[in-house]
Design a protein around this motif. Sequence first.
Motif: not given
Length: 284
Positions: A68, A74, A202-204, A149, A152, A207
Amino acid sequence: MTGIFEEVHLRLPHITLAGRLHGPEDGTPVIALHGWLDNASSFARLMPRLPGLRVLALDLAGHGLSEHRPAGGLYPHWEYARDVLQVADQLGWERFSLIGHSMGAIVAAQLAAAMPERVERLVLIEGVVPPESAPGHPAQRLGKALREQLAHGTRRKPFYASVDQAVRARSLSGLPVTESAARLLVERGLQPVEGGFTWRSDNRLTLTTPVRLERAQAMEMVLRIECPTLLMLAEAGLLAGLGDLLERLPFERVRLPGGHHLHLDDDAGADLVAACINRFFTPP
């Protein structure tokens, strides 16, 4: 037909990326880029059907077995493009071709436009420009992204009690795939946790994107692509409503039966896609 792949890990200065390598060592060098929240297994059916190509299917950063981004980072498209260039350098590929699906096709198109001296040929499967943002609302988009963010750390990934449950969830997601295709993606994209499983990704990645190219900017970029380009469209895919836009592109276009993941959903779709790619890479 999925063939035998060589698993590779490529240590870049800023991140380690994983991938699957397939094909003869003296084959035409190709880097394959998957779509959003997919992984290198997106090309598991396709790669063995491309006998003359040396294909590296990457797990893009934050996906599959790749690392990640560092905390606070990002996933803009230009960072993926930089990763691809550094991967090519590590492999000793001064010039190479790209095969991209969906988001991977958008990244591939932008890289080919920006670095024409590096990209030999370009294959775009169900992707060419980013989705269009609502006009006139960049401040609202940025605000939404910033709020997400900041929150998060409180977001949790989905939990599945079994692999089969994860397969069903993936096959019925917003970008549905066949159950057999979902199983290929899940095998590489799932990780065990206490009592069950969750996604490695990755959970990001889920977003809101803070800034997105306007359609005119995206078109200006892809219109600068110099290399031979094949755009493959699915009859039941996501680009069906872009007819006028696609007509402006000086690319070879092929429309095939199937959905957004036509290259992965079944062997018949993989055969059709591979036949078009093999013709595209065969000198006249």
